[in-house]
Design a protein around this motif. Structure first.
Motif, short mmCIF file in Angstrom:
data_model
loop_
_atom_site.label_atom_id
_atom_site.label_comp_id
_atom_site.label_asym_id
_atom_site.label_seq_id
_atom_site.Cartn_x
_atom_site.Cartn_y
_atom_site.Cartn_z
N GLN A 55 100.17 20.42 -21.48
CA GLN A 55 99.95 20.13 -22.89
C GLN A 55 99.64 21.42 -23.63
N GLY A 56 100.12 21.47 -24.85
CA GLY A 56 99.85 22.65 -25.68
C GLY A 56 101.02 23.58 -25.81
N THR A 57 101.97 23.46 -24.96
CA THR A 57 103.17 24.31 -25.04
C THR A 57 104.33 23.63 -24.32
N GLN A 58 105.51 24.02 -24.74
CA GLN A 58 106.71 23.53 -24.02
C GLN A 58 107.52 24.69 -23.46
N ASN A 59 107.04 25.91 -23.73
CA ASN A 59 107.80 27.08 -23.29
C ASN A 59 107.14 27.69 -22.06
N THR A 60 107.27 26.98 -20.98
CA THR A 60 106.70 27.52 -19.74
C THR A 60 107.75 27.46 -18.65
N PRO A 61 107.62 28.34 -17.69
CA PRO A 61 108.50 28.20 -16.51
C PRO A 61 108.06 26.99 -15.70
N PRO A 62 108.91 26.47 -14.80
CA PRO A 62 108.52 25.33 -13.99
C PRO A 62 107.27 25.63 -13.18
N ALA A 76 112.80 15.31 -10.14
CA ALA A 76 113.18 14.09 -10.86
C ALA A 76 113.30 14.35 -12.35
N GLY A 77 113.47 15.60 -12.73
CA GLY A 77 113.73 15.92 -14.12
C GLY A 77 112.48 16.24 -14.90
N THR A 78 112.66 16.55 -16.15
CA THR A 78 111.55 16.88 -17.05
C THR A 78 111.62 16.00 -18.29
N SER A 79 110.46 15.84 -18.93
CA SER A 79 110.45 15.13 -20.22
C SER A 79 109.47 15.87 -21.13
N SER A 80 109.78 15.94 -22.39
CA SER A 80 108.89 16.63 -23.32
C SER A 80 108.57 15.70 -24.48
N SER A 81 107.41 15.92 -25.11
CA SER A 81 107.04 15.07 -26.25
C SER A 81 106.31 15.90 -27.30
N THR A 82 106.48 15.48 -28.52
CA THR A 82 105.80 16.13 -29.65
C THR A 82 105.16 15.03 -30.49
#
Lengths: 594, 247
Positions: A55-62, A76-82
């Motif tokens: 939480q707090g950022t979406q620009n991170t490496p795995p 199993a993939g990634t999901s992002s939310s705003t």
């Protein structure tokens, strides 16, 4: 100093309050990383969902996952939310993993680490308990289970075994992913065709069965354990979520719920035995049950004819490894081997097949020949003993060749001839003798240029002459004016000769008329005119037009007028002769000018 | 017209039936030289053959026999030279081919005849026929062609034969051209001296590039004063004194 210390405290308090505020303003949000699992207790048949939420950022490496030797990990993939709550923006990204347990027991999933904004964030460790699948449930009401069987628990090296994997499922199964456990060091495997699907009742419950069979050929002796085969799949459970009173629920109320499962078969132990001693001569690791047969295309043939020897080895086992050496018949036949034909079928989960070896035989000598027995040694795994299968002898009648011609066959250089011509050793070398035949010593001095010129030029000259003659002949044939002109003098001369010999000079009128006619005809032929019809004046004019000398033209006119005059006036004998001579002379003069 | 025809026939017959003078003396000398060879008087035999050649006799078998005499004398250089000369006249002779091969094997350098060029590979018959044979063949073809041309005026269906003969005639002329070019450009030379130093220039004190020995086959590419430019291959070439080489 007190004043200064009081101010310092206020500034410090303000700063302590301000720093978090500034950090919030500058980075938008605090970064936090959490790891969650969908369950803490599961069986070997279940899959654990691990989610790492940043939480707090979406620009991170795995995230860097901890070491998890007890699990097989798949992404199993990634999901992002705003989200915006009271003008406050919050962002997050979730990395999902599917963890397949490989062992039972209490397992701690260590901290996963995430690097963001130059800092490293760690998750809290999670403790998981992995249990064995419930036996009670598998025996009774399991939705799906897997099993594996081996055709024999004891086998010889190279013996064909059949490994069968079966998936039993009562609900619909999708996305099957089977991982068979064979080690190439221990087994050589061969597919036995497409999987079978059928329905089977187990403990009163009806199951759909997917069955896959594989032929295994052990490569090493010893006791070994074939690990469990693992199949991952999604089971689609149908659930009813609406009221039974709802009449539409019967048709639309059923919902499908997917359950990801991992099913394992039981490991299987096997003992691989070495082949016993006492292998017969010619044994080439054929294990199974085999038989050999042989036949020839023609049994009655002539020297130089071709017949085909077909040797078929068929049976059950490692058919692909069958080999058959070229029969030793070289003293009596020339042999041309063909490429072996191999075919294989699977019957009752056993590999059966045959290999056909063909040889073209060309007899070299006449006589009755018997092809010997051909044999094949193999190890009968069912009875644990070596056996030899063999063909029956085949008799051939070979007659002398009806064609009186020496047999001259081409044979591959790789094949050894039965009667090898001895190599003649070179004992010495020398020059070949001199020539003594005198006819060879004609001087070959160069040809003279005259000879070469004549050789190349004379045919050209001869051709030009021939072409001229041919052209002239053709013109004589088709050009009437030319023909008349060429033959005018000849005809006139002949007629003058006749008139001088046969005409009656005592009849001068007739003579003059005939002479006039000869002259007119000559001029007519020369000028391509109707000579008899033209007058003396016309003759003069035409001759002048044709570029004859005017004097000659006038002389001709006068001669013709004279002839005409004499036809009506008395003539003496002497004057007729004079007139004849004058005419001959005139014709010659005209001929020269033409 | 008849006179002209008769004249040409006379001319052709006269020219084609010209025979060498003193034929019997020449043949007697051949018999004598062959007899000397049979009696193993190889030096005298070689001298007799050489004297015939000096008189202007040009015969492939004469060069062949002379080559044999030199082989027997142990002189591989002159032997190879005369075999190569014989090749010009009797290129298809198997004995000559074998003896030339033998003679080359006796030499120290063992240099084979240069391989034929692309044009000679295409016109392979040029190598197998000597110049005289090519000329006679072409003259014969020339006569046949013109006779056919005359007949074609009577028989138009001979057009195909006419065209074919024209092609062959053209090819024959090309073959003669190639033969002439071969004999003028590819002049072979044979080292006659026991040992010859191939120099970088036309001077005795020039750098010695390599050495050749008696019987070595080279291609003569040029001549200047008393020096011959020779070539073994694209890389090895140089100058040798003229008297060390037979051509």
């Amino acid at each position: 100093m007190k004043i200064f210390s009081g101010v310092f405290k206020k500034v410090a308090l303000f700063t302590l309050f301000l720093i978090p505020m500034l950090s919030t303003l500058s980075f938008g949000q605090n970064i936090s990383v959490t790891a969650t699992v969908d369950k803490n207790r599961l069986t070997l048949e279940d899959v654990l969902q691990l989610s790492i939420v940043i939480q707090g950022t979406q620009n991170t490496p795995p995230p860097e996952l901890p070491s998890l030797p007890d699990f097989r990990i798949t992404s199993a993939g990634t999901s992002s939310s705003t989200q915006y709550i009271n003008t406050q923006r919050s962002v997050s990204i979730t990395y999902n993993y599917r963890l397949t347990p490989m062992n039972t027991g209490t397992i701690v999933i260590g901290s996963a680490r995430v690097r963001a904004n130059g800092k490293t964030y760690s998750t809290q460790p999670i403790t998981i308990e992995v249990l064995k699948p419930s036996k009670r449930q598998s025996a009774e009401s399991k939705a799906a289970f897997a099993e594996a069987t081996l055709s024999s628990k004891k086998a010889y090296i190279g013996e064909q075994l059949v490994y069968t994997f079966r998936l039993f499922h009562r609900v619909e199964a999708k996305n099957l992913d089977l991982k068979l456990p064979f080690d190439k060091i221990w087994f050589d495997k061969e597919e036995l065709g497409e999987p079978n699907a059928y329905i089977k009742v187990v403990n009163g419950l009806q199951y759909h069965v997917q069955e896959l069979s594989i032929a295994l050929f052990p490569l090493k002796k010893g006791r070994l354990k074939i690990p469990a085969a693992i199949i991952e799949l999604d089971l689609l459970h149908k659930t009813q979520n609406r009221s039974r009173q709802d009449p539409f629920s019967r048709f639309f109320g059923r919902r499908t719920q997917a359950e990801h499962k991992i099913l394992r078969s039981q490991p299987i132990s096997i003992e691989v035995l070495p082949l016993p001693d006492g292998a017969p001569k010619g044994f080439k690791n054929l294990i199974g049950q085999f038989r050999i047969s042989a036949e020839v295309g023609k049994r009655d043939l002539e020297v130089g004819d071709t017949t085909t020897l077909t040797v078929t080895v068929s049976g059950q086992g490692n058919v692909r490894d069958i080999s058959f050496e070229e029969p030793d018949l070289r003293n009596y036949f020339k042999i041309y081997p063909d490429k072996p034909e191999f075919s294989q079928t699977v019957q009752n989960n056993q590999i059966r097949g045959e290999k056909v070896f063909k040889f073209a035989l060309v007899p070299l000598e006449a006589g009755n020949r018997t092809l010997p027995k051909f044999s094949m040694a193999y190890f009968d795994s069912a009875n644990a003993q070596y056996r030899i299968t063999e063909t029956r002898p085949i008799s051939l009648t070979i007659r002398p060749s009806s064609i009186k011609e020496e047999l001259n066959l081409v044979q591959s250089g790789q094949q050894n001839l039965p009667m090898v011509k001895p190599e003649i050793e070179t004992l010495g070398t020398d020059i070949l003798p001199i020539y003594t035949e005198l006819d060879k010593f004609q001087n070959n001095g160069s040809y003279s240029s005259a000879f070469i010129a004549a050789g190349f030029g004379s045919p050209v000259v001869l051709f030009i002459i021939s072409a001229f003659l041919i052209k002239r002949q053709n013109r004589m044939k088709y050009d009437m004016a030319f023909y008349r002109r060429r033959n005018a003098y000849k005809n006139a001369s002949q007629r003058l000769k006749q008139i001088s010999e046969h005409s009656d000079l005592s009849a001068p009128k007739e003579f003059a008329r005939e002479l006039s006619e000869i002259l007119r005809e000559y001029i007519g032929d020369k000028l391509n005119l109707q000579g008899k019809a033209i007058t003396a004046e016309e003759v003069e004019a035409r001759l002048k037009e044709s570029h004859y000398e005017p004097g000659q033209a006038e002389g001709t006119r006068r001669l013709l007028e004279k002839c005409e005059t004499l036809q009506y006036a008395p003539m003496t004998r002497g004057s007729t002769k004079e007139l004849l001579g004058e005419s001959e002379k005139m014709i010659k003069v005209l001929e020269k000018q033409s | 017209m008849k006179h002209a025809l008769a004249f040409f026939l006379f001319l052709v017959l006269t020219l084609s039936t010209s025979l060498p003078t003193e034929a019997s003396d020449y043949l007697n000398e051949i018999v004598r030289a062959n007899g000397l060879y049979a009696e193993k008087h190889y030096a005298e035999s070689a001298q007799a053959y050489e004297s015939l050649i000096d008189k202007g006799v040009q015969n492939g078998y004469l060069y062949y026999n002379l080559g044999n005499a030199y082989i027997r004398m142990g002189k591989t250089g002159p032997a190879v030279l005369n075999y190569v000369r014989a090749l010009k006249w009797i290129p298809r002779d198997e004995n000559l081919e074998a003896n030339l091969k033998f003679a080359i094997q006796q030499t120290r350098d063992k240099i084979e005849l240069p391989p034929p060029g692309t044009l000679n590979v295409l016109l392979f018959w040029v190598h197998d026929l000597n110049f005289h044979e090519l000329v006679v063949f072409t003259i014969g073809l020339n006569i046949i062609f013109w006779v056919n041309l005359a007949l074609w005026m009577y028989f138009p269906f001979l057009k195909v034969v006419r065209n074919a003969l024209l092609c062959f005639l053209f090819l024959s002329f090309v073959s003669i051209g190639v033969k002439i070019k071969n004999e003028s450009d590819l002049k072979l030379g044979v080292v006659l001296a026991e040992n010859v130093e191939v120099k970088s220039g036309r001077a005795g004190d020039a750098v010695t590039l390599f050495q050749l020995h008696e019987g070595a086959l080279v291609t003569v590419t040029g001549k200047h004063d008393n020096w011959l430019e020779i070539r073994l291959n694209d890389e090895q070439k140089g100058w040798v004194p003229q008297n060390s080489l037979g051509t």
